[in-house]
Write an enzyme that holds these catalytic residues in place. Sequence first.
Site, PDB file in Angstrom:
ATOM      1  N   LYS A 179       0.874  -1.229  -0.151  1.00 21.28           N
ATOM      2  CA  LYS A 179      -0.153  -0.367   0.410  1.00 21.28           C
ATOM      3  C   LYS A 179       0.637   1.202  -0.131  1.00 21.28           C
ATOM      4  O   LYS A 179       0.637   2.133  -1.400  1.00 21.28           O
ATOM      5  CB  LYS A 179      -1.167  -0.607   1.318  1.00 21.28           C
ATOM      6  CG  LYS A 179      -1.713   1.531   1.540  1.00 21.28           C
ATOM      7  CD  LYS A 179      -2.471   1.744  -0.048  1.00 21.28           C
ATOM      8  CE  LYS A 179      -3.702   2.703   1.137  1.00 21.28           C
ATOM      9  NZ  LYS A 179      -3.746   3.606  -0.275  1.00 21.28           N
ATOM     10  N   LYS A 248       1.792  10.284   5.229  1.00 20.90           N
ATOM     11  CA  LYS A 248       2.163  10.106   6.807  1.00 20.90           C
ATOM     12  C   LYS A 248       2.135   8.376   5.005  1.00 20.90           C
ATOM     13  O   LYS A 248       3.998   7.631   5.754  1.00 20.90           O
ATOM     14  CB  LYS A 248       1.541   9.328   7.528  1.00 20.90           C
ATOM     15  CG  LYS A 248       1.324   7.584   8.451  1.00 20.90           C
ATOM     16  CD  LYS A 248      -0.167   7.443   8.142  1.00 20.90           C
ATOM     17  CE  LYS A 248      -1.244   7.177   7.338  1.00 20.90           C
ATOM     18  NZ  LYS A 248      -1.841   6.120   7.244  1.00 20.90           N
TER      19      LYS A 248
END
Length: 301
Positions: A179, A248
């Site tokens: 991801k 992030k």
Amino acid sequence: MAQTAISPPAIVTVIGLGQMGLPMSRRLLLAGFKVHGADPAEPARAALAAAGGKAFASAKEAVAGASVVITMLPTGKVVREALLGPDEVAASLPKTTPIIDMSSSAPTDTTSLAEALAGLGLTLLDAPVSGGVKRAIDGSLAIMVGGPADVVEQVKPVLAAMGKSIIPTGRVGSGHAMKALNNYVSAAGLIAACEALLIGRTFGLAPETIADVLNVSTGRNNSTEVKLKPFIISEKFNSGFSFALMAKDLRIAADLAKHLGLTVPQIGAVADLWEKAKPGLGADADHTEIYRYLADLDANR
Ligand code: NAD
């Protein structure tokens, strides 16, 4: 012995009813699952209740009776705190209850969380998603799943209610690694699209023309197709995926390269750019506002 697949009307608990957790819960309800959701935000709980789920402020109350627990929270650290913090949510679960972290967490945090949960006899899968709010709403997310194959099989009907492509990636943590890498490729494509838009506009090209040409040419990518016109050229900047969450993810991807001892120059540059831009854009900024940051660079010089 193989576990029976978890099928409707089993109870699925979703911890985190934000931009993604809420529409994913709605898809589970549509598929016939019972959904118990937990979120400290009252509007999120009210929205789940309105959709036919049961909402709780306490995750420990929400997991009672669940066949599977899903976390959809900002970071892996928040996931760990929610499961292993003072409320002892994980310790209250029967050992047969799989936990699926569908957040975009750091793979190293995930492997250490999996070890801690294994100490309680529990199995963790990491199953982060791609496709954004739009595909969470229509149930067509891409889901990459790490963890033991038999448990992945067991939760397939649950994942299938939320996603179209369900791709096993290997051991636990591998979904989260994949991801972060996907979001790096996505962010790099977005920056290229934004820079091309900025340069083209300054040269005198119409913004819509830039998007139209890219979208039928070899420069086409997901950002040119689904972000340039709806969120950037329109100046709406409301894709539903925050700037902070993308920053992030990029740091996770850059740290992964560092952890593996690899020299890959651009990934660090992209993560640094995002981090540098974050304070000036504000806490609520959408990730598409990277264009505003780039456009303001010369104005602020
Ligand atoms: P969000 O900030 O909209 O939602 C997070 C929710 O978690 C909030 O409602 C918050 O109140 C709740 N929360 C925080 N701490 C909690 C706790 N201890 N217990 C219960 N609830 C708690 O975030 P989002 O956009 O839904 O993203 C969730 C995850 O999915 C992130 O890891 C993100 O990187 C990832 N993701 C987001 C998108 C997107 O397009 N938004 C796409 C793919 C993946």
